[in-house]
Scaffold this motif. Structure first.
Motif, PDB file in Angstrom:
ATOM      1  N   LEU A  47       8.916  -9.271 -19.215  1.00 19.54           N
ATOM      2  CA  LEU A  47       8.466  -8.370 -18.158  1.00 19.54           C
ATOM      3  C   LEU A  47       9.402  -8.429 -16.965  1.00 19.54           C
ATOM      4  CD1 LEU A  47       6.310  -6.450 -17.033  1.00 19.54           C
ATOM      5  CD2 LEU A  47       5.032  -8.457 -16.258  1.00 19.54           C
ATOM      6  N   GLU A  48       9.809  -9.628 -16.570  1.00 13.46           N
ATOM      7  CA  GLU A  48      10.732  -9.769 -15.437  1.00 13.46           C
ATOM      8  C   GLU A  48      12.059  -9.071 -15.723  1.00 13.46           C
ATOM      9  OE1 GLU A  48       9.290 -14.030 -13.493  1.00 13.46           O
ATOM     10  OE2 GLU A  48      10.876 -13.997 -15.021  1.00 13.46           O
ATOM     11  N   THR A  49      12.554  -9.208 -16.959  1.00 16.75           N
ATOM     12  CA  THR A  49      13.824  -8.572 -17.326  1.00 16.75           C
ATOM     13  C   THR A  49      13.714  -7.056 -17.269  1.00 16.75           C
ATOM     14  OG1 THR A  49      14.382 -10.428 -18.778  1.00 16.75           O
ATOM     15  CG2 THR A  49      15.541  -8.356 -19.150  1.00 16.75           C
ATOM     16  N   MET A  50      12.644  -6.504 -17.790  1.00 12.30           N
ATOM     17  CA  MET A  50      12.453  -5.050 -17.788  1.00 12.30           C
ATOM     18  C   MET A  50      12.283  -4.501 -16.377  1.00 12.30           C
ATOM     19  SD  MET A  50       9.997  -4.506 -21.118  1.00 12.30           S
ATOM     20  CE  MET A  50       9.998  -2.719 -20.876  1.00 12.30           C
ATOM     21  N   LEU A  51      11.536  -5.232 -15.532  1.00 18.87           N
ATOM     22  CA  LEU A  51      11.347  -4.782 -14.151  1.00 18.87           C
ATOM     23  C   LEU A  51      12.675  -4.785 -13.397  1.00 18.87           C
ATOM     24  CD1 LEU A  51       8.007  -6.630 -13.228  1.00 18.87           C
ATOM     25  CD2 LEU A  51       8.319  -4.180 -13.592  1.00 18.87           C
ATOM     26  N   ALA A  52      13.489  -5.823 -13.628  1.00 20.57           N
ATOM     27  CA  ALA A  52      14.792  -5.893 -12.959  1.00 20.57           C
ATOM     28  C   ALA A  52      15.700  -4.774 -13.445  1.00 20.57           C
ATOM     29  CB  ALA A  52      15.430  -7.260 -13.220  1.00 20.57           C
ATOM     30  N   ARG A  53      15.661  -4.477 -14.748  1.00 18.14           N
ATOM     31  CA  ARG A  53      16.509  -3.419 -15.313  1.00 18.14           C
ATOM     32  C   ARG A  53      16.147  -2.053 -14.733  1.00 18.14           C
ATOM     33  NH1 ARG A  53      16.161  -3.445 -21.503  1.00 18.14           N
ATOM     34  NH2 ARG A  53      17.149  -5.465 -21.115  1.00 18.14           N
ATOM     35  N   GLU A  54      14.863  -1.841 -14.473  1.00 18.92           N
ATOM     36  CA  GLU A  54      14.409  -0.556 -13.937  1.00 18.92           C
ATOM     37  C   GLU A  54      14.464  -0.509 -12.416  1.00 18.92           C
ATOM     38  OE1 GLU A  54      13.666   2.023 -15.742  1.00 18.92           O
ATOM     39  OE2 GLU A  54      13.929   0.972 -17.651  1.00 18.92           O
ATOM     40  N   GLY A  55      14.941  -1.592 -11.813  1.00 15.92           N
ATOM     41  CA  GLY A  55      15.014  -1.633 -10.356  1.00 15.92           C
ATOM     42  C   GLY A  55      13.666  -1.766  -9.683  1.00 15.92           C
ATOM     43  N   LEU A  56      12.699  -2.320 -10.398  1.00 17.32           N
ATOM     44  CA  LEU A  56      11.350  -2.449  -9.854  1.00 17.32           C
ATOM     45  C   LEU A  56      11.017  -3.867  -9.434  1.00 17.32           C
ATOM     46  CD1 LEU A  56       9.471  -0.254 -12.485  1.00 17.32           C
ATOM     47  CD2 LEU A  56      10.245   0.417 -10.205  1.00 17.32           C
ATOM     48  N   ALA A  57      11.993  -4.748  -9.476  1.00 18.65           N
ATOM     49  CA  ALA A  57      11.720  -6.150  -9.170  1.00 18.65           C
ATOM     50  C   ALA A  57      12.447  -6.612  -7.931  1.00 18.65           C
ATOM     51  CB  ALA A  57      12.119  -7.032 -10.353  1.00 18.65           C
ATOM     52  N   GLY A  58      12.843  -5.652  -7.052  1.00 18.71           N
ATOM     53  CA  GLY A  58      13.556  -6.014  -5.837  1.00 18.71           C
ATOM     54  C   GLY A  58      12.657  -6.725  -4.859  1.00 18.71           C
ATOM     55  N   GLU A  59      13.289  -7.292  -3.832  1.00 20.74           N
ATOM     56  CA  GLU A  59      12.518  -7.990  -2.833  1.00 20.74           C
ATOM     57  C   GLU A  59      11.685  -6.998  -2.034  1.00 20.74           C
ATOM     58  OE1 GLU A  59      15.661 -11.621  -1.948  1.00 20.74           O
ATOM     59  OE2 GLU A  59      15.081 -10.221  -0.367  1.00 20.74           O
ATOM     60  N   LYS A  60      10.531  -7.419  -1.562  1.00 18.35           N
ATOM     61  CA  LYS A  60       9.646  -6.564  -0.789  1.00 18.35           C
ATOM     62  C   LYS A  60      10.287  -6.253   0.552  1.00 18.35           C
ATOM     63  CE  LYS A  60       4.922  -6.228   0.932  1.00 18.35           C
ATOM     64  NZ  LYS A  60       3.618  -6.915   1.069  1.00 18.35           N
ATOM     65  N   LEU A  61      10.313  -4.961   0.934  1.00 18.29           N
ATOM     66  CA  LEU A  61      10.919  -4.548   2.184  1.00 18.29           C
ATOM     67  C   LEU A  61      10.151  -5.090   3.365  1.00 18.29           C
ATOM     68  CD1 LEU A  61      11.732  -0.816   1.345  1.00 18.29           C
ATOM     69  CD2 LEU A  61      13.283  -2.777   1.306  1.00 18.29           C
ATOM     70  N   GLU A  62      10.891  -5.427   4.389  1.00 16.19           N
ATOM     71  CA  GLU A  62      10.256  -5.908   5.601  1.00 16.19           C
ATOM     72  C   GLU A  62       9.546  -4.753   6.302  1.00 16.19           C
ATOM     73  OE1 GLU A  62      11.274  -9.823   5.214  1.00 16.19           O
ATOM     74  OE2 GLU A  62      10.127  -8.914   6.855  1.00 16.19           O
ATOM     75  N   ALA A  63       8.447  -5.044   6.956  1.00 14.70           N
ATOM     76  CA  ALA A  63       7.745  -4.025   7.726  1.00 14.70           C
ATOM     77  C   ALA A  63       8.627  -3.565   8.890  1.00 14.70           C
ATOM     78  CB  ALA A  63       6.431  -4.587   8.245  1.00 14.70           C
ATOM     79  N   GLU A  64       8.724  -2.257   9.117  1.00 14.24           N
ATOM     80  CA  GLU A  64       9.548  -1.686  10.180  1.00 14.24           C
ATOM     81  C   GLU A  64       8.672  -1.120  11.285  1.00 14.24           C
ATOM     82  OE1 GLU A  64      13.201  -0.224   7.278  1.00 14.24           O
ATOM     83  OE2 GLU A  64      12.277   1.155   8.710  1.00 14.24           O
ATOM     84  N   THR A  65       9.141  -1.234  12.495  1.00 14.85           N
ATOM     85  CA  THR A  65       8.429  -0.701  13.645  1.00 14.85           C
ATOM     86  C   THR A  65       9.291   0.351  14.322  1.00 14.85           C
ATOM     87  OG1 THR A  65       7.320  -2.813  13.994  1.00 14.85           O
ATOM     88  CG2 THR A  65       7.317  -1.270  15.834  1.00 14.85           C
ATOM     89  N   ILE A  66       8.755   1.541  14.485  1.00 16.72           N
ATOM     90  CA  ILE A  66       9.479   2.627  15.156  1.00 16.72           C
ATOM     91  C   ILE A  66       8.631   3.114  16.313  1.00 16.72           C
ATOM     92  CG2 ILE A  66      10.662   3.322  13.037  1.00 16.72           C
ATOM     93  CD1 ILE A  66       8.699   5.582  12.764  1.00 16.72           C
TER      94      ILE A  66
END
Length: 235
Positions: free
Chosen positions: A204-223
């Motif tokens: 599962l980890e390999t497939m998620l990484a291959r599909e680009g779905l296992a990246g690090e969670k984006l930091e919350a942004e304030t605008i």
């Protein structure tokens, strides 16, 4: 078979008290309150006298044990035998728990009972795991019961000799090790399941990484809003 004892009280005191009233009414007058009071006291005295003299009858009745519900066969003779032996072992642990007064030993016995029950249930649901507990059934379980039965016999002897005291202490000391061994036996039954789950996670980890779905969670942004207030975006 169970023996039920029932005490049947003698009816002689009641008949004796009643006879006093009948005899008095037949032989003497019974009209005034004083006469009633006298006969009442007299009948009470006869009742108490006969109650002390006449013994109660104790009746013993043998009640057959209720028929045990037959366990359904699994269709696997070896599995059926294991389950039957397991039920007997659990029953013996319950008996030993009730018989042995030492709380620490009883606590260890209850732990063995709980873990053993889980082992038998796991194998019942997965008969292919039966070979994994063969040594457990043939040696470890009966040896544990043998030690506990020896402890029970020596404990019931009520003698604090060197042999009895020393043997009881050795059994007490090894009980923790036996409980741990039983727990490891249960844990080993989940070995293949743990391997399968580990493999599934890796895939599962390999497939998620291959599909680009296992990246690090984006930091919350304030605008800034148009009015100057903060707007927090969480992705």
């Amino acid at each position: 078979m169970a023996t039920v004892k029932k005490v049947r009280k003698s009816t002689a005191p009641c008949y004796g008290a009643a006879a006093v009233w009948v005899a008095w009414a037949a032989l003497r007058e019974l009209y005034t309150p004083g006469q009633f009071a006298f006969v009442a006291v007299l009948s009470l005295g006869v009742f108490l006298l006969l109650r002390a003299v006449c013994k109660d009858e104790t009746i013993e009745t043998v009640v057959p044990d209720p028929p045990k519900e037959e366990e359904k066969s699994t269709g696997n003779a070896a599995l059926d035998q294991m389950l039957s032996d397991g039920r007997k072992a659990i029953a013996e642990m319950k008996r030993l728990d009730d018989a042995i007064e030492d709380e620490k030993i009883s606590r260890d016995i209850r732990s063995l009972e709980a873990v053993s029950g889980k082992i038998f249930e796991q194998v019942r649901q997965n008969p292919e795991k039966l070979p994994q507990i063969r040594k457990f059934m043939d040696y470890y379980l009966p040896t544990a019961l043998k030690l506990l039965n020896a402890y029970d016999r020596m404990d019931a002897a009520g003698v604090a000799g060197d042999n009895i005291t020393g043997t009881k202490e050795r059994v007490e000391n090894i009980m923790g090790t036996i409980v741990t061994a039983f727990e490891k036996q249960l844990d080993s039954l989940f070995g293949e399941d743990a391997l399968d789950i580990s493999t599934d996670i890796s895939v599962l980890e390999t497939m998620l990484a291959r599909e680009g779905l296992a990246g690090e969670k984006l930091e919350a942004e304030t605008i800034k809003n148009a009015d100057g207030t903060d707007l927090k975006l969480e992705l």
